[in-house]
Design an enzyme around this catalytic site. Structure first.
Site, PDB file in Angstrom:
ATOM      1  N   ASP A 191       0.845  -1.206   0.000  1.00  0.00           N
ATOM      2  CA  ASP A 191       0.000   0.000   0.000  1.00  0.00           C
ATOM      3  C   ASP A 191       0.876   1.249   0.000  1.00  0.00           C
ATOM      4  OD1 ASP A 191      -1.926   2.001   0.496  1.00  0.00           O
ATOM      5  OD2 ASP A 191      -3.148   0.610   1.645  1.00  0.00           O
ATOM      6  N   SER A 245      -7.390   4.160  -1.558  1.00  0.00           N
ATOM      7  CA  SER A 245      -7.156   2.722  -1.385  1.00  0.00           C
ATOM      8  C   SER A 245      -8.412   1.888  -1.593  1.00  0.00           C
ATOM      9  CB  SER A 245      -6.581   2.450   0.003  1.00  0.00           C
ATOM     10  OG  SER A 245      -5.275   2.961   0.118  1.00  0.00           O
ATOM     11  N   HIS A 274      -9.804  -2.874   6.980  1.00  0.00           N
ATOM     12  CA  HIS A 274      -9.385  -1.637   6.324  1.00  0.00           C
ATOM     13  C   HIS A 274      -9.562  -1.801   4.815  1.00  0.00           C
ATOM     14  CE1 HIS A 274      -6.363   1.831   5.761  1.00  0.00           C
ATOM     15  NE2 HIS A 274      -7.438   2.300   6.366  1.00  0.00           N
ATOM     16  N   GLU A 329      -1.223  -7.776   2.279  1.00  0.00           N
ATOM     17  CA  GLU A 329      -0.967  -6.346   2.100  1.00  0.00           C
ATOM     18  C   GLU A 329       0.073  -5.830   3.098  1.00  0.00           C
ATOM     19  OE1 GLU A 329      -3.234  -2.014   2.397  1.00  0.00           O
ATOM     20  OE2 GLU A 329      -3.736  -3.649   3.765  1.00  0.00           O
ATOM     21  N   ASP A 365       2.057   2.666   3.408  1.00  0.00           N
ATOM     22  CA  ASP A 365       1.206   3.819   3.128  1.00  0.00           C
ATOM     23  C   ASP A 365       1.140   4.777   4.313  1.00  0.00           C
ATOM     24  OD1 ASP A 365      -0.951   5.213   1.533  1.00  0.00           O
ATOM     25  OD2 ASP A 365      -2.157   4.585   3.247  1.00  0.00           O
ATOM     26  N   HIS A 419      -1.288   2.209  -5.108  1.00  0.00           N
ATOM     27  CA  HIS A 419      -1.015   3.584  -5.533  1.00  0.00           C
ATOM     28  C   HIS A 419       0.289   4.020  -4.890  1.00  0.00           C
ATOM     29  CE1 HIS A 419      -2.115   4.719  -1.467  1.00  0.00           C
ATOM     30  NE2 HIS A 419      -3.246   4.034  -1.618  1.00  0.00           N
TER      31      HIS A 419
END
Length: 470
Positions: free
Chosen positions: A33, A82, A134, A262, A267, A311
Site C-alpha cells: 500500500d 485505497s 481496512h 498487504e 502507506d 497507488h
C-alpha cells in the site's frame, strides 16, 4: 494429410505448453500500500549506501524475472484512494473513490478474485499489517459504498467465509454493533488467535482461523501492527502472518489457494512523510515475500507470486537538486515519528509537564543521531528549538497526517533528517504515479507489458483457472 496432422500436432503442443505455463495452483498476491517506484528505489539505494556503495542492493522481489508498471486512476478520479484501487485489484473493475467492492453506482456488488477462487474450490486467505477490515483487504470480501463503515465491512468478512484472515485487529468496531464481530466470527467457526505462538498451538485443531496481534498491543492501537522500525520481539510480523496463512491454506493438499497479503503500513509511513520508516516497511514486505518464495521453491511449477501496489503515496522525490543522495544518514533514525511522539509524551508525564530543552535534545540525539552522529546547521538547531517550544512551552496543536497525530518536534526532527538525506515529498496524500508489478512462477510471463491495476486480477484469475468474466 500429413501436413494437416503435423499442424494439429504442433497446435496441440502449443496449447499444451500454453496451458502448462498459464495454470497456477497456488497464488500469492502481495500489495504494498502506497509503495511507488521511488519507495522501492529508495530502499535499494539505501542498502547500497550502507555498504559504502553508489548503486542498489536488490530486494528479493525486484529480482523476479517479470516486471512492468501499472496505472492506478479510479473510475472518478485521476488520483485514486485505497478503496477504489483495492477494488480494482480485487475485482478487475474500477469504481469511485471511497467505495469497496461495488460499482461506481455505489450499489451493484462486484465479485472479487478471492471469491472466484473459493467458488473454484480453492482455499482463500486475506491478510494485512493493518486492520483486516481496512480498505485494501476489505475490497476482497466486502461490498460497501463507504470504506469507513467498519462494522458492516467486518460482518462481510465473516459472511465471506474465507479460510484465513490475518492482521492487526478489527478497526472501528463500535458499541452500537448489535453482534460483536469477535463473537460473530467464533459462532461461524473461526478460531481467533492472538500472536503467532498462540496460533501455532491452535492451528492443528482449527480449519478456519483469524490471527490478530496480542490484546495488549491492540489496546494501544488496534488499527495497525507496530512499524517494523519500532517493533519489539513479541510483536506480530507480516512474515509470521504470511507463514500462518500458508499453514492454514495448505491443510488439504488436494486444493490450491489464493492468498492476498498487504503491506499496509508502507502507506501510513508515506502519509507522514517518514522516509526511514518507509524503508523499514518496504524491507518488511520483502521479508514476507521471502516466506512465499520459500513455498515457491518447493512448488515452482504450481506457484505464482505477484507483487504490486495500489497507488503511490506522498510523491516521494529522491534528490533535491544537488545531484547526490545521503540516504545512509537515515540509519541514525531509530524509531518512527509516531513512536518518538510517544517518547516525548512519556517524558512529559515523567517530568510532571515540564521537560527541559536539554532532556529533549538528549532524546533527539539518541533517536535521530543529531549532534552525536549528525551535524546540524545553526538554522536546523533553531528550528528544533522553536518546535520544542511549540510542543512543551506553548502547547501547540499536534501535526496531523492521514493516520497520525504527532508532536511538533517529532515532525520537525523527521523533516530535518529527510532534508539531510536529500529526499523530499510533494504531499501527505496519494499521487497518480505509476506503480510497479513484479511476477515469478507459473504464468508470470503474462506480466511483461505496461498495464492497468484493473487488468492485474484478470490475469491472475485466468492463470488460476477462475476467470473474472461473468
Amino acid at each position: 494429410m500429413k501436413n494437416v496432422r503435423l499442424q494439429l500436432f504442433v497446435s496441440f503442443l502449443l496449447c499444451a505448453c500454453f496451458l502448462h505455463a498459464q495454470q497456477a495452483k497456488y497464488i500469492f498476491f502481495f500489495i504494498g500500500d502506497g509503495m511507488g517506484l521511488n519507495q522501492i528505489q529508495m530502499t535499494e539505494l539505501y542498502g547500497a549506501e550502507l555498504q559504502g556503495n553508489i548503486g542498489i542492493t536488490s530486494l528479493l522481489f525486484t529480482q523476479f524475472p517479470m516486471a512492468t508498471i501499472a496505472t492506478t486512476y479510479s473510475a472518478t478520479n485521476g488520483v485514486t484512494d485505497s478503496a477504489a484501487s483495492g477494488t480494482a485489484l480485487a475485482t478487475g473493475v474500477k469504481t469511485r473513490n471511497g467505495c469497496i467492492g461495488v460499482m461506481k453506482d455505489k450499489v451493484t456488488p462486484l465479485k472479487s478474485i478471492a471469491v472466484r477462487a473459493r467458488e473454484a474450490g480453492c482455499k482463500v486467505g486475506v491478510a494485512s499489517s493493518v486492520a483486516v477490515n481496512h480498505a485494501t483487504p476489505a475490497a476482497f470480501y466486502a461490498h460497501n459504498e463507504n470504506r469507513k463503515n467498519y462494522n458492516a465491512i467486518g460482518h462481510d468478512l465473516v459472511a465471506a467465509g474465507f479460510d484465513f484472515y490475518g492482521g492487526a485487529d478489527f478497526w472501528g468496531v463500535t458499541p452500537q454493533d448489535s453482534i460483536g464481530l469477535y463473537d460473530l466470527a467464533r459462532s461461524n467457526g473461526y478460531t481467533i488467535t492472538r500472536g503467532y505462538k498462540e496460533f501455532q498451538k491452535k492451528a492443528r485443531t482449527s480449519d478456519r482461523m483469524i490471527l490478530f496481534q496480542k490484546i495488549a498491543v491492540s489496546k494501544i492501537d488496534s488499527r495497525t501492527t507496530p512499524y517494523a522500525i519500532d517493533r519489539q520481539k513479541t510483536d506480530l510480523t507480516l512474515s509470521e502472518i504470511t507463514r500462518a496463512g500458508i499453514k492454514v491454506l495448505t491443510k488439504d493438499p488436494k486444493k490450491g489457494f489464493f492468498f492476498m497479503i498487504e503491506g499496509g503500513s508502507i502507506d501510513w509511513a508515506c502519509h507522514s512523510n517518514d522516509a526511514a520508516t518507509v524503508i523499514h516497511e518496504v524491507q518488511d514486505l520483502d521479508r514476507a515475500i521471502g516466506v512465499a518464495y520459500e513455498f515457491y521453491q518447493q512448488h515452482p511449477d504450481e506457484t505464482l507470486i505477484v507483487v504490486t501496489a495500489d497507488h503511490e503515496t506522498g510523491g516521494l522525490g529522491l534528490g533535491t537538486g544537488s545531484y547526490e543522495l545521503n540516504l545512509s544518514v537515515l540509519s541514525n533514525q531509530k524509531i518512527s515519528e509516531r513512536e518518538f511522539s510517544k517518547v516525548l509524551g512519556n517524558l512529559r508525564k515523567k517530568c510532571n509537564g515540564y521537560v527541559s530543552w536539554d532532556i529533549v535534545k538528549n532524546s533527539l540525539s539518541e533517536n535521530f543521531g543529531f549532534w552525536k552522529k549528525i551535524r546540524l546547521t545553526l538554522q536546523q538547531e533553531e528550528r528544533l528549538k522553536i518546535a520544542y517550544e511549540s510542543s512543551f512551552i506553548n502547547s501547540a496543536s499536534l501535526v496531523e497526517s492521514e493516520y497520525q497525530k504527532d508532536e511538533t518536534i517529532a515532525a520537525e526532527a523527521k523533516k530535518i533528517i529527510n532534508e539531510i538525506a536529500l529526499v523530499d515529498w510533494i504531499s501527505k496524500g496519494h499521487s497518480a504515479s505509476f506503480v510497479p508489478v513484479f511476477a515469478l512462477g507459473a504464468g508470470a510471463e503474462n506480466f511483461q507489458s505496461r498495464t492497468d491495476n484493473a487488468e492485474i486480477p484478470r490475469k491472475i484469475a485466468e492463470i488460476g483457472g477462475y476467470g473474472l468474466e461473468d
